[in-house]
Design a protein around this motif. Structure first.
Motif, PDB file in Angstrom:
ATOM      1  N   GLN A 254      62.847  19.492  37.294  1.00  0.00           N
ATOM      2  CA  GLN A 254      62.843  20.815  37.317  1.00  0.00           C
ATOM      3  C   GLN A 254      63.953  21.178  36.432  1.00  0.00           C
ATOM      4  OE1 GLN A 254      62.639  19.902  40.614  1.00  0.00           O
ATOM      5  NE2 GLN A 254      60.721  19.668  40.137  1.00  0.00           N
TER       6      GLN A 254
ATOM      7  N   GLN B 229      66.365  24.296  34.542  1.00  0.00           N
ATOM      8  CA  GLN B 229      66.719  25.954  34.519  1.00  0.00           C
ATOM      9  C   GLN B 229      67.814  26.210  33.441  1.00  0.00           C
ATOM     10  OE1 GLN B 229      65.340  28.249  36.736  1.00  0.00           O
ATOM     11  NE2 GLN B 229      66.470  29.997  35.432  1.00  0.00           N
TER      12      GLN B 229
ATOM     13  N   TYR C  99      59.474  17.110  30.563  1.00  0.00           N
ATOM     14  CA  TYR C  99      59.761  18.238  31.260  1.00  0.00           C
ATOM     15  C   TYR C  99      60.287  19.217  30.449  1.00  0.00           C
ATOM     16  CZ  TYR C  99      58.967  14.570  34.761  1.00  0.00           C
ATOM     17  OH  TYR C  99      58.422  13.370  35.386  1.00  0.00           O
TER      18      TYR C  99
END
Length: 121
Positions: A2, A4, A110
């Motif tokens: 993930q 951010q 990703y």
């Protein structure tokens, strides 16, 4: 994995911003990282990329000499230092992770959610 992204905001032309991209999840995976941007009505374009070790970096011609990509693997974070910002740099900036550092969007597996950069003239 993930991602951010953060650090975007409003800055005057000639000013600076530093974007950050924090990586979580499979952090032991040795990902190359890239930054892309997308302005309204335009396609997403490559900005900068860095290999896992940091030894290899690439820049778009439009940002070369003004932007610097770096990474701190201990913190699982990649940075994009943006200096001498121009109105044409305004866009949503996305960070991405992939197997190798390339300029090609489809090589990245990703993606983060993006952070807005606005440059006033």
């Amino acid at each position: 994995v993930q991602l951010q992204a953060s650090g975007g905001g409003l800055v005057q032309a000639g000013g600076s911003l530093r974007l950050s991209c924090a990586r979580s999840g499979r952090t032991f995976t040795r990902n190359a990282m890239g930054w892309f941007r997308q302005a309204p009505g335009k396609e997403r374009e490559f900005v900068a990329a860095i290999s896992w070790s940091g030894a290899t970096v690439y820049y778009a011609d439009s940002v070369k000499g003004r932007f610097t990509i770096s990474r701190d693997n201990a913190k699982n974070t990649v940075y994009l230092q943006m200096n001498s910002l121009k109105p044409e740099d305004a866009a949503v900036y996305f960070c991405a992770a992939g197997a190798t550092s390339t300029r090609i969007m489809n090589d990245y597996d990703y993606w983060g959610q993006g952070t807005q950069v606005t440059v006033s003239s």
